[in-house]
Each structure stands twice: as structure tokens, then as C-alpha cells.
Design a protein around this motif. Structure first.
Motif, PDB file in Angstrom:
ATOM      1  N   LEU A  65     120.705  34.950 -30.566  1.00  0.00           N
ATOM      2  CA  LEU A  65     120.553  35.746 -31.735  1.00  0.00           C
ATOM      3  C   LEU A  65     119.854  34.472 -32.891  1.00  0.00           C
ATOM      4  O   LEU A  65     119.030  34.380 -33.963  1.00  0.00           O
ATOM      5  CB  LEU A  65     121.440  36.499 -32.917  1.00  0.00           C
ATOM      6  CG  LEU A  65     120.654  38.263 -32.000  1.00  0.00           C
ATOM      7  CD1 LEU A  65     121.965  38.710 -32.407  1.00  0.00           C
ATOM      8  CD2 LEU A  65     119.840  38.156 -31.872  1.00  0.00           C
TER       9      LEU A  65
ATOM     10  N   THR B 295     116.252  43.078 -38.520  1.00  0.00           N
ATOM     11  CA  THR B 295     117.544  42.732 -38.197  1.00  0.00           C
ATOM     12  C   THR B 295     117.956  44.103 -38.777  1.00  0.00           C
ATOM     13  O   THR B 295     118.900  44.534 -38.007  1.00  0.00           O
ATOM     14  CB  THR B 295     118.491  41.779 -39.050  1.00  0.00           C
ATOM     15  OG1 THR B 295     117.716  40.384 -39.208  1.00  0.00           O
ATOM     16  CG2 THR B 295     120.386  41.895 -38.961  1.00  0.00           C
TER      17      THR B 295
ATOM     18  N   TRP C 293     111.564  32.334 -35.132  1.00  0.00           N
ATOM     19  CA  TRP C 293     110.978  33.258 -35.599  1.00  0.00           C
ATOM     20  C   TRP C 293     110.560  32.658 -36.925  1.00  0.00           C
ATOM     21  O   TRP C 293     109.568  33.546 -37.690  1.00  0.00           O
ATOM     22  CB  TRP C 293     111.452  34.855 -35.631  1.00  0.00           C
ATOM     23  CG  TRP C 293     111.878  35.657 -34.514  1.00  0.00           C
ATOM     24  CD1 TRP C 293     111.252  35.203 -32.663  1.00  0.00           C
ATOM     25  CD2 TRP C 293     112.773  36.119 -33.674  1.00  0.00           C
ATOM     26  NE1 TRP C 293     111.773  35.788 -32.111  1.00  0.00           N
ATOM     27  CE2 TRP C 293     112.389  35.922 -32.631  1.00  0.00           C
ATOM     28  CE3 TRP C 293     113.959  37.334 -34.273  1.00  0.00           C
ATOM     29  CZ2 TRP C 293     113.162  37.441 -31.799  1.00  0.00           C
ATOM     30  CZ3 TRP C 293     114.952  38.324 -33.246  1.00  0.00           C
ATOM     31  CH2 TRP C 293     114.428  38.212 -32.294  1.00  0.00           C
ATOM     32  N   LYS C 294     111.280  32.089 -37.480  1.00  0.00           N
ATOM     33  CA  LYS C 294     111.072  32.667 -39.290  1.00  0.00           C
ATOM     34  C   LYS C 294     109.887  30.774 -39.247  1.00  0.00           C
ATOM     35  O   LYS C 294     109.275  30.908 -40.289  1.00  0.00           O
ATOM     36  CB  LYS C 294     112.442  31.176 -40.173  1.00  0.00           C
ATOM     37  CG  LYS C 294     113.310  32.401 -39.690  1.00  0.00           C
ATOM     38  CD  LYS C 294     114.336  31.367 -41.102  1.00  0.00           C
ATOM     39  CE  LYS C 294     115.558  32.739 -41.559  1.00  0.00           C
ATOM     40  NZ  LYS C 294     116.472  32.228 -42.725  1.00  0.00           N
TER      41      LYS C 294
ATOM     42  N   ILE D 271     112.824  38.578 -42.010  1.00  0.00           N
ATOM     43  CA  ILE D 271     113.544  38.825 -41.325  1.00  0.00           C
ATOM     44  C   ILE D 271     114.765  39.850 -41.564  1.00  0.00           C
ATOM     45  O   ILE D 271     115.231  40.345 -40.352  1.00  0.00           O
ATOM     46  CB  ILE D 271     114.090  37.486 -41.218  1.00  0.00           C
ATOM     47  CG1 ILE D 271     112.710  36.418 -40.449  1.00  0.00           C
ATOM     48  CG2 ILE D 271     115.459  37.113 -40.204  1.00  0.00           C
ATOM     49  CD1 ILE D 271     112.181  36.401 -39.233  1.00  0.00           C
TER      50      ILE D 271
ATOM     51  N   GLN E 123     116.800  31.960 -32.197  1.00  0.00           N
ATOM     52  CA  GLN E 123     115.525  33.438 -32.227  1.00  0.00           C
ATOM     53  C   GLN E 123     115.000  33.392 -33.574  1.00  0.00           C
ATOM     54  O   GLN E 123     113.942  32.885 -33.760  1.00  0.00           O
ATOM     55  CB  GLN E 123     115.472  34.408 -31.131  1.00  0.00           C
ATOM     56  CG  GLN E 123     116.183  34.531 -29.863  1.00  0.00           C
ATOM     57  CD  GLN E 123     114.906  33.628 -29.012  1.00  0.00           C
ATOM     58  OE1 GLN E 123     113.834  34.283 -29.153  1.00  0.00           O
ATOM     59  NE2 GLN E 123     115.340  33.211 -28.404  1.00  0.00           N
ATOM     60  N   ARG E 124     115.747  33.649 -34.659  1.00  0.00           N
ATOM     61  CA  ARG E 124     115.886  34.004 -35.557  1.00  0.00           C
ATOM     62  C   ARG E 124     115.133  32.878 -36.262  1.00  0.00           C
ATOM     63  O   ARG E 124     113.869  32.859 -37.195  1.00  0.00           O
ATOM     64  CB  ARG E 124     117.188  34.492 -36.370  1.00  0.00           C
ATOM     65  CG  ARG E 124     117.297  36.056 -36.399  1.00  0.00           C
ATOM     66  CD  ARG E 124     118.586  36.577 -36.715  1.00  0.00           C
ATOM     67  NE  ARG E 124     119.234  37.394 -36.492  1.00  0.00           N
ATOM     68  CZ  ARG E 124     120.547  38.287 -36.702  1.00  0.00           C
ATOM     69  NH1 ARG E 124     121.268  37.486 -36.980  1.00  0.00           N
ATOM     70  NH2 ARG E 124     120.294  39.707 -36.269  1.00  0.00           N
TER      71      ARG E 124
ATOM     72  N   ASP F 207     111.616  35.499 -45.325  1.00  0.00           N
ATOM     73  CA  ASP F 207     113.541  35.923 -45.774  1.00  0.00           C
ATOM     74  C   ASP F 207     113.228  38.060 -45.818  1.00  0.00           C
ATOM     75  O   ASP F 207     114.477  38.392 -44.956  1.00  0.00           O
ATOM     76  CB  ASP F 207     114.526  35.509 -46.549  1.00  0.00           C
ATOM     77  CG  ASP F 207     114.664  34.055 -45.965  1.00  0.00           C
ATOM     78  OD1 ASP F 207     114.572  33.256 -45.371  1.00  0.00           O
ATOM     79  OD2 ASP F 207     115.022  32.938 -47.388  1.00  0.00           O
TER      80      ASP F 207
ATOM     81  N   GLN G  80     121.718  42.362 -30.329  1.00  0.00           N
ATOM     82  CA  GLN G  80     122.711  42.902 -31.545  1.00  0.00           C
ATOM     83  C   GLN G  80     123.242  43.663 -31.320  1.00  0.00           C
ATOM     84  O   GLN G  80     123.820  43.932 -31.755  1.00  0.00           O
ATOM     85  CB  GLN G  80     121.270  43.263 -32.396  1.00  0.00           C
ATOM     86  CG  GLN G  80     119.588  42.895 -32.857  1.00  0.00           C
ATOM     87  CD  GLN G  80     119.155  43.215 -34.066  1.00  0.00           C
ATOM     88  OE1 GLN G  80     119.012  44.483 -33.547  1.00  0.00           O
ATOM     89  NE2 GLN G  80     118.420  42.946 -34.740  1.00  0.00           N
TER      90      GLN G  80
END
Length: 1223
Positions: A521, A576, A528-529, A572, A524-525, A569, A724
Motif C-alpha cells: 500500500l 484511503t 499514485w502520488k 489520496i 502504491q500510494r 494529498d 486495505q
């Protein structure tokens, strides 16, 4: 036949006019004037056609070769056609016609007609009229789609306007002896942009644009109608023929024939107009009754104008904040140059650019904006002159005569210099610069500020404000230094806009799979950012180059007010926090837009240097509350206003933000959602290497049905949900305004200032987009009592009941308890049945039953997840604050009801939340405090409702053993507390009683326990007091009684008497209900009937209660609920004689008020304006790139004479109009 005649009439209008030829061949002045008079009369007769015939005009021209009989026959056919069109108009497009002001005047016997006046243009959101964002289209109150007849009539109207132009040009050309010589100075290109033309050129230009021609035509038509005093009549036509015959003797035979031909055509046109006028008489009364529709249309106009003005203002502010000054300047000029868009501007919009040029010290630019104001027909206000003086103050070489002239002009407009410093909003050092400029002329000038008004003048509570010489404001048990430190912590949290806390879910042992999922995670985050950052920058570059039409609004400035990483941010964080079942596109977009706006407001206050001034004032304000500071006799609001007056230099704290329109926030949110859906992807084999590797989206845009509405949904991919869930992350991220405050809130001193330090908060909660409540509040001059009440509630300090919190968390992590209102985890949810609908082994009925079970299981899982997450948020926030003293800022709704601002965790929450909270400041119990704790405990159990207070106290003393056992062993003892109506509050009370009883002196025991008290059916109490109903007042404890009265039990007893009587008469449903009529069955209906619940709603409430009774035969639920709701209403009518009569009177009054086009409103004794915000829904279409969203808006943002629209409940309907991405 009617279509052929309409075509013949259109062909006739397209021919060359009689008067153009006549004016070309006549040289005698009086003959030209005669032609002008006749032609003006004919044009006037055409232009005065009623609106309903202009929109759907059917007319004919009779050929000259037909005989008289045929002419009469076809005229009668024309009458029938026109009657049919009138009927069609009345049934099909009534709204379109009623929207305009149409007057019909009965024609005189001599044929003379009276002008009915000009028909005003309705304000609609046309393409060339209004700047748009996301192509917003207003429906419902706007024009209906054009039909074939509408298009045809529009073309006919254009032909008429062209003919009128040729008429006026020819007339003026021949009347004027000398030709008109155009001067160079007369050219419109040398005039200021948007300047209205006062002279009209009579020489036609072929190169003139069609838009200018239309405006010229309008002015010509106005002049023709004003100049002509008589209409074309039979006598006039005869006179014309006689005079023209003299002229034709000097011309050729061909000219004479053409002249006669044109005369015949004009005469026939006049006959058609006569027929239409006769028909208008028969329907004039119908259209005269359209006053209500006109009022509703005016309301829609005001709503549209306000929305446009707010959109333009927020767009310019965003451009200025983002540094896009050229874009802002060009946009304002594009709005100003076009009259249709200029009418939506006001002085405040021009002042935005004045402030920009004032910062740069360019006085000549400000002078140009003043010229634009004059062209727009607007007057400069205080803010305009403030910007000019600021600019003069920044110029060290500014001549004194310029400042003197500015001050003189202010005086001519009735503006005082002192008002600049009391009414203007200053940013950064603007105030100092204005003062510097004034002192160039008046070196010793000091602003004379009016002292803040602190006294309340309302007669009801005036004594509370005047008679307080011996009173002082209570102190907190905190020192001045502690309060200042708490202020800094709260300020840091609001500046960050978010806060991350630990989850209370049990931290399970780390396994290899959990560690792997967390690493995946995080990886990946981070990826993704980067993807979102690149996609956002590319999309901004595309929007920045879209400068073809400056007058169009786009999202580019709103995407520049924050740093690019801040937008990433926010996106994202939304991914979440998205639930596994997905979220509505509208709700997700609204939350994203609001987060951007909140962060924008915080950064705006930083830029304007508000944070520094806020800190200096708050540190001094803390003297009022600190226990080591001097005693004060003023209230928090008065103290804050006094400190603001003392710290007058620097920026203004209040009235600084400009709110974004709801449609802007929604459009911005949908734009960000579209970025996420298109760019966030994951490898399909990330969890299972056996799958083929390909990039798949992690978010899907799909559609679902809610009742009959199709709603856009954003749903996460199952792979993301699995990652998640298996990662079991132990952190939660919230917006800062979700958390309770760590310091006392800022006192409410105005409608827009109070509560949080930096986060924007409204004094009154309203629907997004509605503004009439705010307008009413700003006009109210005496809201001191309302704001002081909110400040008193907000200054109440709380702390956490840590022992009880630990008990609740232990049950929460141990599979929860539905009996104790602790939601169980999803592992306890029912399994969703799996079956193959194509399996022939199942019959059709079995498949239908299986589908119902699947839907029921999915619904149960969704409800359990929602309740579980809400409990998780609530307990995690409480655990994060377990060692803190906290405060809840308050505001109110449109009815004046007060609410804490933090949504998840507050003292008005459920039984669990109330049990966790304690007062931070304790007080000794005194001689009767322990008795009141015992009585409160009995009240929480739900027992002894009809017993006296003494009997309740005696009952508590008899169960002391159970009380102490519950306090000592809540989970392993007798568990007596679990059977109470409010179990967790009962347990907390048991613990408090045990501690007090075991203390050395219970009277000196310091208790922090809150005792909640409530009225006995408040709605019925108000009605009983209004009607002076003694019997009803006694049943709701408004009259002294030996025993407390329970109105719900009384109604249940009355209904039982009705049931017994009907059962004796043999009524089956009354016999079935024997033994099932209880207080619980009728309570909800009795409670809500005074708030307007209908018999239909009451039946549903009783039906729900009966279904909860396992012993009741379910086949009689519908009949029994239908029977009981009638009996409940009858019982209330007998017990409360005046209640129903007052309610009926209020209902009838509201009906009559709304029928007149107004909203029901009043002012409370505390000076709070109340308005009922219930209105018909109007549709507004948002054309976003991801889907079209149809917003059902039930508010009216206009405030004009009481006609305002809003809603207390947001209704938004989304429907997909396009499957592909369209702008």
C-alpha cells in the motif's frame, strides 16, 4: 392551409417595403413626413402584437385577385386557426408565456390602438449572456426547448426588425435636407469599452455585425413607438391614397403600380392585426391572472443573477490569489464590454481589480476602473475609494491635490472618511497606507471609530445586560500560560488542515501478510502520488492555454490556489477513506471541493497576515478565562470586540473570505474525481501472480438506482479493498474541524466570524448554495443575545471518562454488542448467498427468493460497515483526547436550534458518546446532589415514569446493591445496568454514585457528572401554552402536579379506550390489537404529530413498532397501523383541544402566504430572523467531464421582499446524460 398562409405572410414581409420606395422617389418634405407617419403606424401595429402571437404567430395575406366572398371565408378560417393556436398555447407552453409582462388593451371603436408597453426581457442563462463554469444550465424556470413554430416565429421577428431598420433609415435620409457627415470622433472604436451609444447613424453599413444591428433595431423601434401618436386607420389609408396619387402623376406607370401593390399589402397586414387584436380580447383575462408566475420568474432571475455575481467574484479572487493578474484583468474587461454580461456585475467586483492595482501603486489603472464603473452605471463605494487612497499612500510622490480631489469626491457622494476605517475590510498593511494618504492633506488626522455596541436592547432580556454590576464572568481552571499554549496547538492543527490519530481497533500481532500488504500500500500510494501530480500539471497546462474566450469561466484559477501536492494529498486521502461499497459521485465531489476551499481560506489568512493579529488578540482575550488573571464583568463577545478596537492597525479579522458557489465546489470536485478515475491504476497480478499482468483502474465510475433516480457512483476495485482490509492499518486521518478544539473557541462577534481559529464556519447552518439566511442575519442589528448564548455553550470545557471509555473499547474489540449499541465487526455479518441464476435446478420462485436474500444480506453488510466505522471514528477521537480538556464550538440551524460543530464526537450524540463525556470543572454535590444522582439513574432506566420524585429516590435506595455491583463489576457481575434504556449512561451514573457514597463526606464530593434533562414533548408544550389549554398543559407538565405526567402513556390509555369500545362492537382489527397498545407503540407518532407528520407518515411509524413485536400477527400489521393512526389523532384532538385548531390555522396561513409568492418568516423574541425554507424544486444541470449531474435545488438564493428560497434538506438527483467524457 394555415401553414401556407403563414409562409405567404413571411414572403410578404421579405419584400421591399413600400416606404423605402416612397421615400426614394419623393422629394417634397411634407410627403416624406406623411410616408413616415403611415409607415411608422404600420410598423407599430406589427410591433405591438401581443407576446403570445409573436411567439406562435399564424397569419396570412389575402391575394389581391380573390373576390370578397373568398376573402371573408378565409378570414373566418384564420380566426379558427388562431383560436386553435391559443388553446395549444394555453395547454402546452403556459409557463413560457406567463413569464413575461403582457398587457392587452381593448381597441377603440375608431380603430385607434393604445400601446401596451414594452415587454421586458427575461433573464435567462443564455450562452452569450452569462459566464459559465462547467456549462451549467438552469432548468425548470428557464426557457423550454424551441419548437418548430418557435424557430419560425423567431425568423419572422428578425425579418420585421430588418424592415423597421430600412424604414427609419429611409425616413431620416429624406427628411434631412443635408446629408449627415460622420466625424472621426463619432466612431465607436474610440469610445471606452462598453460605452452606450447615444447617437444613431442613419447611414447603413454593410460591415456592421449582426449583434450591433439587432441593438440598433431595438433603439429604432423604441423611437418609432415614441414618435407615432396615431395608428393606421381606414381614414388614414384613404388620405394616403389621395396624396400618393398626386405623386404618381409625376412618375412612371410602373412606379404607380408598385406603389399601389405595396399599399394593398400594408392594408392587408393591418387587417390581420385587427383580427389578432379581436382574439386577444377573449383571452386577456386569462393572461392577466399570471401574476404568481411572474413573481416566481422574478425570483428565478434574482437567484440566477446572484449565482453569476458570486461566481464572477470568486473567480476573480482566485485569479488574484494565484497571481493570474492578466487573466483576472482580461476577464473583467470581457464581462464589462458586453452589456448582457455587464448587468450582472456590481461595484464589489470592480473593487477586486482596484485592490490589485493599489498594491502595485498604479494610480492610472485605478482611474480606468473608475471609468468602467461610470460606464456600467455604478457608483463607487467606500471600498473603491479605500483602494484609491491606498494606491496614493504607496506612491511617495503623490500630489496632495489628487488626494484632496479624492476626498472631495467622497464627500460629494455622502461618504465619510471615518467610515473607511469602520466599514472597510483591510488586508496586510492596507489600513496603514490609507491613513498615510489621508495624512498628506490632514497631518493630524486620527480615525474616529464608533465604540462597539455591546448592550442588548430587546425588552425580554435587557435587564440581564444592564443589571450585572455584582457579577463577573466565570473562570476556567487553567492559567493564562496554559491557555496560550493550548491556542498554539490548536492553531498548528488548523494550519495543517488535517490530523492523524491512532485507531482503537485492537492491534493484532504483525504477520508476514500484514507487513507485506502495508508495504504494498505504501509503495502504491507513493506511485499514485507521482501519477496524479503529473496528470494534474498536464491538465492545468491545457486549461491555461484555453484563452480563446476570456469571458468563460474555467477551473484553472481554482487549481492554482494551492500547491499541486496539496491537491494530490486531498485526492489520496479520499481514496484511503472511501468505503468498500463506494460513494456517491456528488458527495465525494462535494467533500473534495470543500476541502480545497477550507485549505484555500487558511492560506488566504496567512497571506493577509491575519494569523499574527489573531494570535496577539487571543493571548489578551485569554485574560477573561484564565484563573490567574483579573476578574472581568464583560462577556466574551464584548471582550473580543474591545480588543479588536484596541488592535485596530493591520488586517481586518472579520468579513475577509468570499465563499465559493456550491456549483463551483462541485465542479472542482468532479474534476478531481475524474483525474483519479482516469489515472489511478494497479497491476492486476499484484495479489495473485497467476493472473495476466495488465493495468486496471482502482476506482470505477458506475451507476446505480435509488428509488427511481439514477445516481453516479465511484466504487473501489476489489483488489484495493482486499489490500486495505488485510493491511489492518492503525492510523486514521481527519479534517481538523472534525476534532474538538484544544482551546476555548473564538467568540461569535458577527455572522461570519467565530468558533474555529482559521477554519471558516457559518453562524447558521444552511444548504450549500443558499444565502438568504445569511442575508437576513447580516441585516439584523440585534443578534447579541443569540451570539452570547452560543458563546456560553462553546466555552463549556469537557473531559473524557477514561474508565468507561476503556470498558467500551474492550467490548468494541470483542465482537461488539448490538444490545449495548456497540456495532460488531464485519466478520459477524451474514454471509452473502452464492448461487448461479442459470442453474436449472432452481425454480423461478426459488431464484426470486434467493435474489431477495442476496439483497438483504448486502444491505445488512453495508449497514454494519457504516455503523462500525462511525463507532470507530467516535471512539478513536475520544481515545486521542483522553488526557485533554476539550471544547465544542457551537452554531445553529435555521430554526435557532444549537448544535456542536464537530460531527462525530459531541455531547449531543448517542448514549455511548454522552456516557464518555464529563464536565472538566467539578462542583461539590452539596446536601441534595447525591439524591439527584439517584433520581437521574432511575430516569435512565426507563422505569417509574409515572412515579413521583420521592418514589423514584426510594426505589434507587432499594437497589443500591445492584448499583454498586454494576460499578465494581460492569462486565462480570450481575449486569443490572445492561437492562436500562440508556445502559452506558446508567453505568457511568452507577460509578459516580459509588464514588460519592464511598467518599468521606458525600456532600463535599467533587462531581463532574452531567445530568441531562429534557422537556415532556416540547412541541405539545408550546401548543398548550399558545392555546391556554389547561388540560393539555397538565399532561405535559406545564402545570403543578403531585405526580409527573407522561403524555405518551396518556395517549396510549385513551387509544386503548377507543379500541375496547370498537372491539365490543365487533371490529376485528380492534380485537386483534388487544394487549398490544403500549406507550412505545404510540410515542413516535405523538412526538412528531405537532411537527406536521401526516396520517401516512404516522401509519409507517406505528407499522414499524408493530413489526418489532414478535407476538403480534404480522398479517394484521397494515390494518392495525391504519386503525391506530386514526385513533392516535383522535385522542390528541380530545386531549389537546387548542392544539389542532392552532395547527390548522398555521397551516392555512402558510398556504395563503406561499400562494402570494412569499416565504413564511418571523423574528423570535431574541431577535433571530426565521424563514421557512421549503420551496419547489428547480433543476440545474452540471455538465462535468465525468458525467452530467442534475441537481434538484429547492432553495432560492434571492432575498427581495421576503421571497426567498432554501431547503432544510438537500435533494440532489444525478442522471447520466452522456456515456463519454464531454465538456
Amino acid at each position: 392551409m394555415s401553414l401556407l398562409r403563414a409562409c405567404a405572410f413571411a414572403k410578404c414581409l421579405s419584400r421591399r417595403s413600400l416606404f423605402e420606395r416612397c421615400a426614394a422617389c419623393l422629394s417634397v418634405a411634407d410627403s416624406c413626413q406623411l410616408c413616415a407617419s403611415i409607415k411608422s403606424s404600420a410598423v407599430r401595429r406589427i410591433s405591438e402584437t401581443p407576446l403570445r402571437f409573436q411567439r406562435r404567430n399564424v397569419s396570412l395575406v389575402m391575394p389581391k385577385t380573390e373576390d370578397t366572398k373568398k376573402r371573408v371565408l378565409e378570414q373566418s378560417q384564420l380566426v379558427e386557426v388562431l383560436k386553435a393556436r391559443i388553446q395549444q398555447l394555453q395547454t402546452d407552453i403556459v409557463l413560457d408565456v406567463q413569464r413575461a409582462k403582457v398587457q392587452f388593451v381593448k381597441p377603440g371603436s375608431s380603430g385607434t390602438r393604445v400601446s401596451s408597453g414594452r415587454i421586458p426581457k427575461s433573464v435567462t442563462l443564455e450562452k452569450s449572456d452569462i459566464p459559465k463554469l462547467g456549462q451549467v444550465v438552469v432548468k425548470g424556470a428557464s426557457k423550454s426547448p424551441p419548437t418548430r413554430w418557435m424557430e419560425k416565429l423567431t425568423q419572422e421577428k428578425k425579418n420585421k426588425l430588418k424592415k423597421q431598420q430600412h424604414i427609419q433609415q429611409t425616413i431620416q435620409k429624406n427628411v434631412t435636407e443635408k446629408p449627415v457627415v460622420k466625424r472621426k470622433g463619432d466612431k465607436s472604436s474610440l469610445m471606452h469599452p462598453g460605452t452606450a451609444h447615444k447617437s444613431i447613424s442613419t447611414t447603413p453599413k454593410k460591415t456592421t455585425s449582426s449583434k450591433k444591428k439587432n441593438r440598433t433595431h431595438t433603439r429604432l423601434a423604441d423611437e418609432i413607438q415614441a414618435a407615432v401618436s396615431s395608428t393606421f386607420a381606414a381614414a388614414g389609408a384613404t388620405s394616403l391614397s389621395h396624396k400618393v396619387s398626386k405623386v404618381t402623376n409625376k412618375k412612371t406607370v410602373t412606379d404607380a403600380q408598385s406603389l399601389a401593390k405595396e399599399l394593398a399589402e400594408v392594408k392587408e397586414l393591418a387587417e390581420v392585426e385587427d383580427l389578432e387584436c379581436k382574439l386577444s380580447q377573449s383571452t386577456a383575462s386569462h393572461w392577466a391572472s399570471s401574476n404568481i408566475s411572474r413573481l416566481l420568474h422574478e425570483d428565478c432571475e434574482g437567484t440566477a443573477r446572484r449565482d453569476i455575481r458570486l461566481s464572477v467574484q470568486s473567480y476573480l479572487e482566485a485569479c488574484v490569489f494565484a497571481g493570474e493578474l492578466d487573466r483576472a484583468h482580461c476577464f473583467l474587461l470581457s464581462q464589462h464590454r458586453v452589456r448582457s454580461r455587464r448587468k450582472h456585475l456590481n461595484t464589489s467586483i470592480y473593487n477586486i481589480m482596484m485592490r490589485v492595482w493599489a498594491k502595485k501603486g498604479t494610480l492610472h489603472h485605478i482611474g480606468r476602473v473608475f471609468i468602467l464603473l461610470e460606464e456600467a452605471g455604478l457608483k463607487p463605494n467606500l471600498a473603491s475609494y479605500c483602494a484609491a487612497l491606498e494606491c496614493m499612500g504607496r506612491n511617495s510622490n503623490c500630489p496632495p491635490r489628487v488626494v484632496s480631489r479624492c476626498l472631495s469626491q467622497m464627500e460629494e457622494h455622502g461618504l465619510r472618511v471615518d467610515d473607511l476605517f469602520s466599514q472597510c475590510v483591510f488586508r496586510q498593511d492596507e489600513r496603514d497606507m490609507v491613513l498615510k494618504a489621508i495624512r498628506i492633506i490632514q497631518p493630524d488626522y486620527e480615525p474616529s471609530l464608533d465604540p462597539p455596541v455591546s448592550q442588548c436592547s430587546l425588552p425580554l432580556i435587557q435587564d440581564f445586560y444592564t443589571q450585572r454590576a455584582d457579577h463577573h464572568y466565570p473562570k476556567l481552571d487553567l492559567t493564562l500560560e496554559e491557555l496560550q499554549q493550548r491556542f498554539k496547538r490548536q492553531l498548528d492543527m488548523e494550519q495543517a488542515c488535517t490530523v492523524t490519530i491512532d485507531s482503537v481497533e485492537a492491534a493484532k500481532p504483525l504477520t508476514e501478510n500484514i507487513t507485506r500488504m502495508r508495504d504494498l500500500l505504501a509503495e502504491q500510494r507513493a506511485h499514485w502520488k507521482k501519477i496524479l501530480l503529473q496528470a494534474l500539471r498536464e491538465s492545468k497546462m491545457i486549461l491555461a492555454k484555453d484563452n480563446t474566450k476570456y469571458y468563460r469561466l474555467n477551473l484553472y484559477p481554482y487549481l492554482c490556489v494551492l500547491k499541486d501536492m496539496d491537491y494530490v494529498d486531498i485526492m489520496i486521502q479520499s481514496v484511503t477513506n472511501m468505503p468498500p461499497s463506494g460513494e456517491s459521485l456528488r458527495l465525494l465531489a462535494r467533500d473534495l471541493g470543500n476541502r480545497v476551499y477550507t485549505m484555500y481560506c487558511v492560506q488566504q489568512k496567512h497571506q493577509n497576515q491575519v494569523v499574527e493579529k489573531l494570535g496577539s488578540i487571543y493571548n489578551t482575550y485569554a485574560d477573561l478565562l484564565a484563573k490567574d488573571a483579573k476578574v472581568c464583568t464583560v462577556l466574551p463577545r464584548e471582550q473580543w470586540l474591545n480588543l479588536e478596537a484596541e488592535h485596530c492597525s493591520g488586517p481586518t479579522l472579520q468579513r475577509g473570505e468570499i465563499s465559493w458557489p456550491y456549483i463551483v465546489s462541485l465542479e472542482l470536485g468532479t474534476y478531481l474525481v475524474d483525474l483519479m478515475v482516469k489515472n489511478l491504476k494497479i497491476n492486476s497480478d499484484i495479489l495473485n501472480s497467476a493472473y495476466d499482468r495488465k493495468l486496471i483502474p482502482i476506482l470505477y465510475h458506475m451507476y446505480t438506482f435509488r428509488s427511481t433516480r439514477q445516481v453516479g457512483f465511484i466504487k473501489p476495485h476489489p483488489i484495493l479493498i482486499q489490500m486495505q482490509q488485510e493491511a489492518m492499518e492503525t492510523k486514521l486521518t481527519f479534517d481538523s474541524y472534525v476534532m474538538p478544539m484544544l482551546c476555548p473557541p473564538v467568540p461569535w462577534t458577527s455572522v461570519k466570524f467565530g468558533a474555529y481559529l482559521l477554519t471558516p464556519t457559518k453562524l447558521m447552518r444552511t444548504l450549500d448554495g443558499a444565502a438568504q439566511h445569511e442575508v437576513l442575519l447580516e441585516k439584523s442589528q440585534n443578534l447579541h443575545a443569540v451570539m452570547d448564548s452560543l458563546n456560553q455553550l462553546s466555552n463549556c470545557a469537557w473531559k473524557i471518562n477514561k474508565p468507561l471509555l476503556d470498558t467500551i473499547i474492550s467490548i468494541f474489540n470483542d465482537r461488539g454488542s448490538e444490545k449495548l449499541d456497540i456495532p460488531p465487526p464485519l466478520s459477524e455479518a451474514p454471509k452473502i448467498p452464492r448461487f448461479n441464476p442459470l442453474d436449472p435446478a432452481y425454480t423461478a420462485s426459488e431464484k426470486a427468493q434467493m435474489r431477495k436474500e442476496v439483497i438483504k444480506a448486502k444491505k445488512k453488510c453495508g449497514e454494519m460497515h457504516s455503523l462500525r466505522m462511525h463507532a470507530l471514528y467516535k471512539l478513536s477521537i475520544a481515545n486521542h483526547m483522553r488526557d485533554e480538556i476539550l471544547w465544542f464550538p457551537h452554531n445553529m440551524d435555521f430554526r435557532g436550534r444549537t448544535y456542536p460543530c464537530p460531527p462525530y464526537f459531541n455531547h449531543l450524540g448517542s448514549d455511548v458518546t454522552r456516557a464518555i463525556l464529563l464536565f472538566a470543572e467539578g462542583m461539590p454535590l452539596g446536601h441534595k446532589g447525591l439524591d439527584w444522582l439517584k433520581i437521574h439513574l432511575v430516569n435512565l432506566t426507563g422505569l417509574k415514569k409515572r412515579s413521583s420524585l420521592q418514589e423514584r429516590l426510594e426505589y434507587a435506595n432499594t437497589i443500591m446493591e445492584d448499583i454498586l455491583d454494576s460499578a465494581d463489576n460492569p462486565l462480570n457481575g450481575k449486569k443490572w445496568w445492561m437492562n436500562a434504556d440508556e445502559p452506558w449512561q446508567a453505568l457511568a451514573c452507577c460509578i459516580e454514585i459509588a464514588n460519592a457514597v464511598r467518599s468521606p463526606d458525600p456532600t463535599q464530593f467533587i462531581s463532574h457528572f452531567p445530568v441531562h434533562q429534557d422537556g415532556s414533548c416540547n412541541g405539545l408544550q408550546h401548543y398548550a401554552a399558545l392555546g391556554r389549554d389547561v388540560i393539555g398543559a397538565t399532561s405535559v407538565n406545564l402545570m403543578p402536579c403531585d405526580l409527573p405526567q407522561d403524555v405518551y402513556s396518556g395517549v396510549a390509555q385513551q387509544v386503548e379506550e377507543f379500541r375496547a369500545r370498537d372491539a365490543k362492537d365487533g371490529l376485528k382489527v380492534a380485537q386483534v390489537l388487544d394487549g398490544f397498545i403500549s406507550r412505545k407503540v404510540v410515542k413516535q407518532t405523538v412526538m412528531t404529530v405537532v411537527y406536521g407528520v401526516t396520517r401516512y407518515g404516522g401509519r409507517l411509524q406505528i407499522e414499524k413498532r408493530l413489526k418489532e413485536i414478535d407476538e403480534f400477527p404480522q398479517e394484521y400489521v397494515w390494518d392495525a397501523s391504519h386503525y391506530l393512526v386514526r385513533q392516535v389523532f383522535s385522542a390528541l384532538k380530545e386531549m389537546f383541544t387548542g392544539t389542532r385548531e392552532i395547527q390548522d390555522w398555521l397551516t392555512e396561513s402558510a398556504r395563503l402566504i406561499s400562494k402570494c409568492g412569499y416565504a413564511v418568516e418571523w423574528v423570535t423574541p431574541l431577535g433571530l430572523p426565521i424563514i421557512q425554507p421549503y420551496h419547489r424544486t428547480r433543476q440545474q444541470l452540471l455538465k462535468s467531464s465525468i458525467q452530467y449531474i442534475n441537481l434538484g435545488i429547492t432553495y432560492d438564493a434571492k432575498e427581495a421582499g421576503g421571497r426567498m428560497r432554501d431547503t432544510d434538506e438537500e435533494t440532489v438527483m444525478e442522471s447520466r446524460l452522456e456515456t463519454d467524457d464531454r465538456v
